[in-house]
Design an enzyme around this catalytic site. Structure first.
Site, PDB file in Angstrom:
ATOM      1  N   LYS A 111       0.978  -1.294  -0.046  1.00 44.14           N
ATOM      2  CA  LYS A 111       0.013  -0.031   0.116  1.00 44.14           C
ATOM      3  C   LYS A 111       0.836   1.474  -0.026  1.00 44.14           C
ATOM      4  O   LYS A 111       0.639   2.431   0.589  1.00 44.14           O
ATOM      5  CB  LYS A 111      -1.069   0.035   1.243  1.00 44.14           C
ATOM      6  CG  LYS A 111      -1.857  -1.174   1.002  1.00 44.14           C
ATOM      7  CD  LYS A 111      -3.301  -1.141   2.107  1.00 44.14           C
ATOM      8  CE  LYS A 111      -4.202  -2.246   1.948  1.00 44.14           C
ATOM      9  NZ  LYS A 111      -3.734  -3.506   2.179  1.00 44.14           N
ATOM     10  N   ARG A 112       1.693   1.238  -1.072  1.00 42.71           N
ATOM     11  CA  ARG A 112       2.733   2.552  -1.039  1.00 42.71           C
ATOM     12  C   ARG A 112       2.043   3.549  -1.953  1.00 42.71           C
ATOM     13  O   ARG A 112       0.959   3.083  -2.648  1.00 42.71           O
ATOM     14  CB  ARG A 112       4.057   2.011  -1.420  1.00 42.71           C
ATOM     15  CG  ARG A 112       4.937   1.103  -0.808  1.00 42.71           C
ATOM     16  CD  ARG A 112       5.237   1.647   0.617  1.00 42.71           C
ATOM     17  NE  ARG A 112       6.276   0.723   1.463  1.00 42.71           N
ATOM     18  CZ  ARG A 112       5.884  -0.305   2.272  1.00 42.71           C
ATOM     19  NH1 ARG A 112       4.752  -0.293   2.822  1.00 42.71           N
ATOM     20  NH2 ARG A 112       6.817  -0.869   3.057  1.00 42.71           N
TER      21      ARG A 112
END
Lengths: 311, 311
Positions: A111-112
Site C-alpha cells: 500500500k505505498r
C-alpha cells in the site's frame, strides 16, 4: 489495445486450470505462530528479532507447502514484517523468494504511494530493478503490489511504468474492507462516490494495458464486506482483476464475493489470511493440516457458489 | 485538553531557541552521492546493495554533521532506502539511530496507512515497541511518521495510540506538493474540498492531544506549492504542526511557506531534501560545505521572512 501481458494471461490461465481464485495472505504474528516453531528458535536465538524472523520463515514455508494444492497466489502484508525490524523484512524478502521457488505468484501488500520521484523508488524497490553501476539488482521481487491513490496519477505512473517494463501488476486501493473505509471513500463528489471516481481512474489505466485474456495489469482492491458495491464496481472496471480482502476473519463469505467475478469465473482474487494461517488454533490440529483443510474448503465454497450462480 | 506532550513541547522550545524550523530530508540517491564516497565502498564491496548502503550511511552522517548548526530535524524518506533492499533498510535504521545519537529529531517519511490491525503493526514498527516474550524491542525508532488517510479513522487510530503511549507524533497527509495532488484532494464534497475534510479530521484529533505549547502530536503534511491554501489550512488546524515539503527543488521559497507559521513563528516545519543534500553538485564545493551553506541560507531566508511579516 490487446497485446502481450504475460503475467495476467498466465494468472488467468492458471486460475481456470487449477479452479482456484484464492489468495493466502501471509500476515505472521508472533503470538499466533505454533509454540513448537517458536520454542526451537527462542532456544537458538533468545527473545530477539532473529528468533521471530526465523520462526516466521519456517511457519510461512510450512503454510505455502501445505496449501499449494488449492492456492498458488500468496500475499505477504509487509507491515507484519516491518514490526520485527530488519530481520523481519529479511523474512518478508525470503518469503517472496520462496513463493517464487515453488512456482507461486506474489502480491506484495505494501500500500505505498507518494510523490512521483518517491513512488518511482518504491516501484523500483518492489517491481523493478535497481541499477548500481553496470549491475541491475532486485530489491524485493514481487509480481504485484498494492498502491494507495491519495496523491493522484503521478503517484501511480511510476508503478505502471514498472508493470510495462518488467511484466508486473498493481492493485489500486478503490474500496477497502475496514469499518471506517466509508469515511472518505464513500463521500459524494457530485453524484459520484469517491471510490467510484478512483474506479474510473483505474478503468482508464486498465484499458491501455489489457492483455489477450481481457484483463489488465492494473487491478483494484475492493473489499468483500460490501457485496452490492462489488457488483457496481465490476461493471465500472471490466478489465481489472479485483483483489478482494475480507473473506473469513473480516466477515465475508463465498456468497459475498461472487459478484466480483465475471461470467467465466475470472476477474477476482479472494484473499484469506487469518482464516487459513491460524485455522489450527480453532481445530487443535497440526497447523499445516488445518491450513490445508481451510484453504481447500474456501476454494470449494467459492467454486460451488460460482457454479450455482452460473446456472 | 492541555497537558504533557513532551515531544511537541520540546520541539517547539528548540525551534524558538535555535531559530530553526527547517527539516533536512534525507533522500539518498546512488547516482548523486559524491564519487569519493562511492569509490571507497565499491572497492570494498563491489557493485552491491552493501556498497550502496555503506555509501548512504557515510553520506547521511556527513550531511547531518554538516548541517547541525542550522537544523536538528531530519526526515529520511524510506522509499529511497527500500530500493536498495534489506541493506538499504539497514541504512535507514542506522540513519535514524545516528540522528538520535547526535541529539536530533527523526521524522520517518513512510506514508503508511492500512486497515486497523495492519496499521497497528506499522505503528508498532515505527513509533512503538514490539513485544517478544518478556522483551520489548524497537524495530524502527522514529519520533514522528507520516501517514495516509485514505482508509479513514481506524487506519489512523493505532498511530495515535502509539503517540500517546510513547510520546510520539504523526503528520497526516492533507494536501501534498505534487502536480497531481489536486486530482483527488481538491475535489469538492458539497462545499468542502477533500483536503479540507481531512483537515477537519486532523483538527478533531489534535484538540484531544494538545500540549502546553498549544500544539498537538497530530500534525499535517501541507505542500508549499500552494501558499494560498496554507493560510486557510493554518486557520482550520490551529493546534497542528505543519510539515511543509516542496521547498527548494519542488519550487517553493520562503515567501511561499510563511503562511504555515503562527504569529510566534511556530507551527511549521519546512523540509528541503535535494536542495541541501546535493547542493555540492551546483557549487562544485565539498558536499558538506555546500550542504551547510544551503541549510544556513534556507534558515536565514525563512527567519528573515518571518521577521518581515511580523512587523
Amino acid at each position: 489495445m490487446r497485446g502481450e501481458n504475460m503475467l495476467i494471461d498466465h494468472l488467468n490461465a492458471r486460475i481456470i486450470k487449477e479452479k482456484s481464485p484464492i489468495v493466502v495472505g501471509l500476515d505472521p504474528r508472533w503470538d499466533l505462530i505454533p509454540e513448537a516453531i517458536k520454542h526451537e528458535n527462542l532456544k537458538a536465538y533468545g527473545e530477539t528479532f532473529k528468533a521471530v524472523a526465523e520462526s516466521i520463515l519456517h511457519f510461512n514455508k510450512g503454510i505455502i507447502d501445505a496449501v499449494m494444492e488449492s492456492a498458488f497466489v500468496f500475499k505477504p502484508q509487509i507491515a507484519f514484517y516491518e514490526q520485527y525490524g530488519i530481520e523481519g523484512i529479511e523474512a518478508y524478502y525470503k518469503t517472496c523468494q520462496y513463493v517464487k521457488e515453488v512456482g507461486g505468484i506474489v502480491i506484495g501488500d505494501i500500500k505505498r504511494g507518494d510523490i512521483g520521484s518517491t513512488s518511482e523508488a518504491y516501484a523500483i524497490a518492489h517491481l523493478g530493478e535497481t541499477t548500481i553501476g553496470n549491475r541491475s539488482l532486485k530489491a524485493f521481487d514481487s509480481d504485484f503490489v498494492t498502491i494507495n491513490p491519495y496523491l493522484g496519477s503521478d503517484c501511480i505512473a511510476p508503478f505502471l511504468n514498472q508493470c510495462q517494463t518488467h511484466d508486473k501488476g498493481v492493485f489500486v486501493l478503490v474500496k477497502t474492507s475496514n469499518p471506517s473505509s466509508g469515511e472518505l471513500q464513500d463521500l459524494f463528489v457530485g453524484n459520484t462516490r469517491i471510490y467510484e471516481r478512483i474506479a474510473d481512474w483505474v478503468h482508464g489505466w486498465s484499458i491501455k494495458t489489457t492483455g489477450n485474456s481481457g484483463y489488465s495489469s492494473v487491478g483494484a482492491v475492493v473489499g468483500a464486506t460490501y457485496p452490492e458495491e462489488l457488483k457496481r464496481l465490476r461493471e465500472k472496471m471490466p478489465n481489472s482483476i479485483f483483489l478482494v480482502p475480507g473473506y473469513g476473519a473480516q466477515g465475508g463469505g463465498a456468497k459475498d464475493v461472487v459478484e466480483a467475478f465475471d461470467s467465466n469465473g475470472l476477474g477476482a482474487l479472494i484473499n484469506n489470511s487469518r482464516g487459513i494461517l491460524y485455522a489450527y488454533r480453532k481445530t487443535g490440529e497440526n497447523y499445516q493440516i488445518a491450513a490445508k483443510k481451510a484453504a481447500n474448503e474456501m476454494k470449494a465454497s467459492i467454486v460451488l457458489e460460482l457454479e450455482r450462480v452460473a446456472k
